[in-house]
Motif scaffolding. Structure first.
Motif, mmCIF file in Angstrom:
data_model
loop_
_atom_site.group_PDB
_atom_site.id
_atom_site.type_symbol
_atom_site.label_atom_id
_atom_site.label_comp_id
_atom_site.label_asym_id
_atom_site.label_seq_id
_atom_site.Cartn_x
_atom_site.Cartn_y
_atom_site.Cartn_z
ATOM 1 N N ILE A 5 -55.784 -45.763 -106.121
ATOM 2 C CA ILE A 5 -56.986 -44.909 -106.101
ATOM 3 C C ILE A 5 -57.186 -44.274 -107.469
ATOM 4 N N LEU A 6 -56.122 -43.737 -108.039
ATOM 5 C CA LEU A 6 -56.219 -43.093 -109.348
ATOM 6 C C LEU A 6 -56.504 -44.114 -110.458
ATOM 7 N N PHE A 55 -58.391 -46.693 -109.980
ATOM 8 C CA PHE A 55 -59.832 -46.870 -109.785
ATOM 9 C C PHE A 55 -60.578 -45.766 -110.529
ATOM 10 N N GLY A 56 -60.113 -44.520 -110.376
ATOM 11 C CA GLY A 56 -60.724 -43.389 -111.074
ATOM 12 C C GLY A 56 -60.625 -43.523 -112.583
ATOM 13 N N GLU A 57 -59.501 -43.998 -113.072
ATOM 14 C CA GLU A 57 -59.331 -44.212 -114.510
ATOM 15 C C GLU A 57 -60.317 -45.269 -114.998
ATOM 16 N N GLY A 58 -60.533 -46.288 -114.194
ATOM 17 C CA GLY A 58 -61.517 -47.306 -114.544
ATOM 18 C C GLY A 58 -62.925 -46.733 -114.630
ATOM 19 N N LEU A 59 -63.250 -45.809 -113.739
ATOM 20 C CA LEU A 59 -64.554 -45.141 -113.803
ATOM 21 C C LEU A 59 -64.690 -44.367 -115.110
ATOM 22 N N ARG A 60 -63.636 -43.670 -115.489
ATOM 23 C CA ARG A 60 -63.659 -42.882 -116.721
ATOM 24 C C ARG A 60 -63.806 -43.794 -117.937
ATOM 25 N N GLU A 61 -63.065 -44.885 -117.948
ATOM 26 C CA GLU A 61 -63.082 -45.802 -119.095
ATOM 27 C C GLU A 61 -64.432 -46.485 -119.281
ATOM 28 N N THR A 62 -65.174 -46.674 -118.199
ATOM 29 C CA THR A 62 -66.468 -47.351 -118.291
ATOM 30 C C THR A 62 -67.645 -46.384 -118.299
ATOM 31 N N ALA A 63 -67.365 -45.089 -118.361
ATOM 32 C CA ALA A 63 -68.420 -44.073 -118.293
ATOM 33 C C ALA A 63 -69.455 -44.218 -119.403
ATOM 34 N N ALA A 115 -59.870 -34.403 -108.196
ATOM 35 C CA ALA A 115 -58.784 -33.658 -108.847
ATOM 36 C C ALA A 115 -58.384 -34.333 -110.153
ATOM 37 N N GLN A 116 -58.402 -35.644 -110.183
ATOM 38 C CA GLN A 116 -58.082 -36.397 -111.399
ATOM 39 C C GLN A 116 -59.143 -36.155 -112.474
#
Length: 192
Positions: A76-77, A79-87, A115-116
């Protein structure tokens, strides 16, 4: 989650998925039971990035069932890191997180992502935001515990979860019976 360039956050259950197909969902995190067939509702969605995780919504081991594990929360985290990297590549986005009912696994996943994305935000404020997104949120306590440890929240996320449960059993009294029937009495005890 503005740091992720995600402007819309949605949590729902499987039965609600068809109603979200026209909402320009860009990212989906599916949390399903291991034996659940693929969900056809996504055929009606536009182009989106989707990650699927499979484990049961339990908080204690049961024969033949898969417990939430640290590696699920790590996924899950990631996945969140991927969202941040592609922002930088997008102006807006719509993240939809779902599980079977949109109550436990999906709300724990969304809480972990929030939270992340906002490490400076207080834990109680995160739960207020979660209830704004999904008023019936009852996050899986095992998943929240793993996220708490992985994100270095030092037990604060779990303590805020206790207060969230206490809020929910007043706001949604049916949770007492429902969680008892599901064998989740330990979470009810956390609220007291």
């Amino acid at each position: 989650m503005k740091t992720l360039a995600i402007s819309t956050l949605t949590i729902c259950g499987i039965e609600e998925l068809p109603g979200n197909s026209a909402r320009e969902v860009t990212h989906v995190l599916s949390v399903l039971d291991p034996d659940r067939a693929e969900i056809e509702a996504f055929d009606a969605y536009g182009e989106h990035h989707r990650v699927t995780l499979r484990f049961h919504d339990i908080i204690d081991p049961r024969p033949g069932q898969i417990m939430p594990a640290p590696e699920h929360v790590e996924a899950i985290l990631n996945f969140g890191e991927g969202l941040r990297e592609t922002a930088a590549a997008r102006r807006t986005g719509h993240l939809l997180v779902h599980c079977h009912m949109g109550v436990s696994r999906s709300t724990a996943a969304m809480l972990s992502l929030m939270a992340q994305a906002a490490p400076e935000e207080g834990e109680d404020a995160l739960f207020v935001r979660l209830r704004e997104i999904r008023p019936q949120a009852w996050p899986n306590s095992v998943m929240v515990g793993f996220a708490d440890a992985r994100l270095g929240r030092r037990g604060r996320l779990t303590e805020a979860l206790r207060r969230h449960y206490a809020h929910q059993i007043v706001a949604q009294p049916n949770f007492r019976r429902w969680m008892t029937d599901l064998g989740r009495g330990r979470e009810l005890e956390m609220a007291l």
